[in-house]
Design an enzyme around this catalytic site. Structure first.
Site, mmCIF file in Angstrom:
data_model
loop_
_atom_site.group_PDB
_atom_site.id
_atom_site.type_symbol
_atom_site.label_atom_id
_atom_site.label_comp_id
_atom_site.label_asym_id
_atom_site.label_seq_id
_atom_site.Cartn_x
_atom_site.Cartn_y
_atom_site.Cartn_z
ATOM 1 N N HIS A 71 0.843 -1.204 0.000
ATOM 2 C CA HIS A 71 0.000 0.000 0.000
ATOM 3 C C HIS A 71 0.878 1.253 0.000
ATOM 4 C CE1 HIS A 71 -2.688 -2.927 2.295
ATOM 5 N NE2 HIS A 71 -3.455 -2.583 1.285
ATOM 6 N N ARG A 73 -3.246 -10.478 3.942
ATOM 7 C CA ARG A 73 -3.555 -11.849 4.359
ATOM 8 C C ARG A 73 -2.315 -12.637 4.785
ATOM 9 N NH1 ARG A 73 -8.810 -13.266 2.090
ATOM 10 N NH2 ARG A 73 -9.523 -11.426 0.989
HETATM 11 P P1 AMP Z 1 -6.355 -3.833 -0.455
HETATM 12 O O1 AMP Z 1 -6.208 -3.067 0.809
HETATM 13 O O2 AMP Z 1 -5.856 -5.227 -0.382
HETATM 14 O O3 AMP Z 1 -7.717 -3.687 -1.085
HETATM 15 O O4 AMP Z 1 -5.370 -3.132 -1.479
HETATM 16 C C1 AMP Z 1 -5.455 -1.743 -1.747
HETATM 17 C C2 AMP Z 1 -4.611 -1.442 -2.953
HETATM 18 O O5 AMP Z 1 -3.257 -1.811 -2.683
HETATM 19 C C3 AMP Z 1 -5.042 -2.209 -4.210
HETATM 20 O O6 AMP Z 1 -4.931 -1.360 -5.341
HETATM 21 C C4 AMP Z 1 -4.029 -3.319 -4.266
HETATM 22 O O7 AMP Z 1 -3.797 -3.792 -5.579
HETATM 23 C C5 AMP Z 1 -2.798 -2.628 -3.731
HETATM 24 N N1 AMP Z 1 -1.844 -3.617 -3.240
HETATM 25 C C6 AMP Z 1 -2.075 -4.600 -2.323
HETATM 26 N N2 AMP Z 1 -0.969 -5.363 -2.168
HETATM 27 C C7 AMP Z 1 -0.038 -4.855 -3.011
HETATM 28 C C8 AMP Z 1 1.305 -5.211 -3.332
HETATM 29 N N3 AMP Z 1 1.913 -6.236 -2.758
HETATM 30 N N4 AMP Z 1 1.955 -4.453 -4.253
HETATM 31 C C9 AMP Z 1 1.343 -3.403 -4.856
HETATM 32 N N5 AMP Z 1 0.082 -3.020 -4.604
HETATM 33 C C10 AMP Z 1 -0.600 -3.733 -3.696
#
Ligand code: AMP
Length: 283
Positions: free
Chosen positions: A35, A187
């Site tokens: 993030h 996760r």
């Molecule tokens: P989430 O909180 O999992 O919904 O993710 C929020 C944003 O962070 C989304 O655009 C995800 O694709 C991005 N994101 C999550 N994990 C990663 C990662 N390892 N590398 C790059 N972006 C990420």
């Protein structure tokens, strides 16, 4: 850093900074370096960086998964502040879905019906598209930052922006990985030490596919078979391993340049996704 919890407060805060470029980083919290890499990209491009933190119930098909989703507001706010976020939008569920809420943004076709849409049900992308549309309307960003880690999500958001003529530039940032290759994910904290070790088979299988492809193997069946051997050795339960055209997500039999390879798999109780883009242009 301003922390706001209602759309009204958010608009009032942003109205005072409207002259520059606004970048939005939508998240579900449980922040990690993945993030923060999106925040760093937004910080480099925009005068105001807005992060939303909202665990969107409508995109979870499994109530147990929703209940297990980590929430730690204090920690997230400290990380957002250190990363240079200007405004955090932290609504509660009733702010986003007040009583009487009745609108769903639905994107039809292969891009939402296969892969995550197939596994998690069509409601997953309906929920995602609806909340992203609401966040875009609330923030009115110039740019929105998403991660390549959720490759299908980025394809669906691109479709949404184009189809609804939203004046927003989509920036897709590379997948941020731990030094051993595991894609960073909220996760991952649910994995035991032994499961985390086994989970490495996921990026390893994707890397093997890339190596074989670079060595000249283009048949999807052969590449699939080799990757499954790697996953089986680590006792990973594969949900899908798909080779698709990157914009339409239509399955391919032969790897052309570019082809997107996506994996969803379960390690113990934890469902993980990852992907690699096979392209001569990709590093
Ligand atoms: P989430 O909180 O999992 O919904 O993710 C929020 C944003 O962070 C989304 O655009 C995800 O694709 C991005 N994101 C999550 N994990 C990663 C990662 N390892 N590398 C790059 N972006 C990420």
């Amino acid at each position: 850093m301003n922390v706001v919890r209602t759309v009204k407060e958010l608009r009032a805060t942003l109205d005072s900074t409207r002259s520059g470029t606004i970048g939005l980083v939508p998240t579900m919290g449980a922040l990690h370096e993945g993030h923060l890499s999106l925040v760093a990209a937004a910080r480099g491009d925009c005068s105001t960086v807005v992060m939303s933190i909202f665990v969107n119930p409508t995109q979870f098909d499994d109530p147990a998964d929703l209940a297990a989703y980590t929430r730690n507001e204090e920690r997230d706010l400290a990380l957002a502040q250190d990363a240079g976020v200007d405004v955090v939008f932290l609504p509660d569920v009733t702010e986003m879905y007040p009583s009487g809420f009745a609108t769903t943004v639905q994107i039809r076709g292969t891009i939402t019906e296969t892969l995550e849409g197939g596994s998690r049900g069509s409601g997953h992308f309906d929920g995602m598209a609806t909340i992203v549309t609401k966040l875009f309307n609330a923030v009115a960003p110039d740019r929105a930052y998403f991660g390549a880690k959720d490759a299908q999500q980025a394809v669906v958001v691109r479709r949404l922006i184009n189809d609804l003529n939203m004046p927003i530039e989509l920036i897709v940032c590379p997948t941020s990985r731990d030094p051993d290759g595991l894609a960073r994910s909220s996760r991952n904290t649910r994995l035991s030490v032994a499961e985390r070790e086994r989970a490495l088979a996921i990026p390893n299988a994707l890397q093997l596919i890339r190596q074989e492809w670079r060595a000249g193997v283009t048949g999807v069946n052969a590449l699939h078979e080799r990757a499954v051997e790697v996953l089986d050795r680590s006792n990973i339960s594969l949900e899908y391993l798909a080779f698709v055209e990157p914009d339409t997500l239509e399955a391919v039999d032969v790897v052309n340049d570019p082809t997107l390879v996506l994996i969803a798999a379960t390690v113990g109780e934890t469902r993980l996704i990852d992907n690699v883009l096979l392209s001569d242009d990709a590093v």
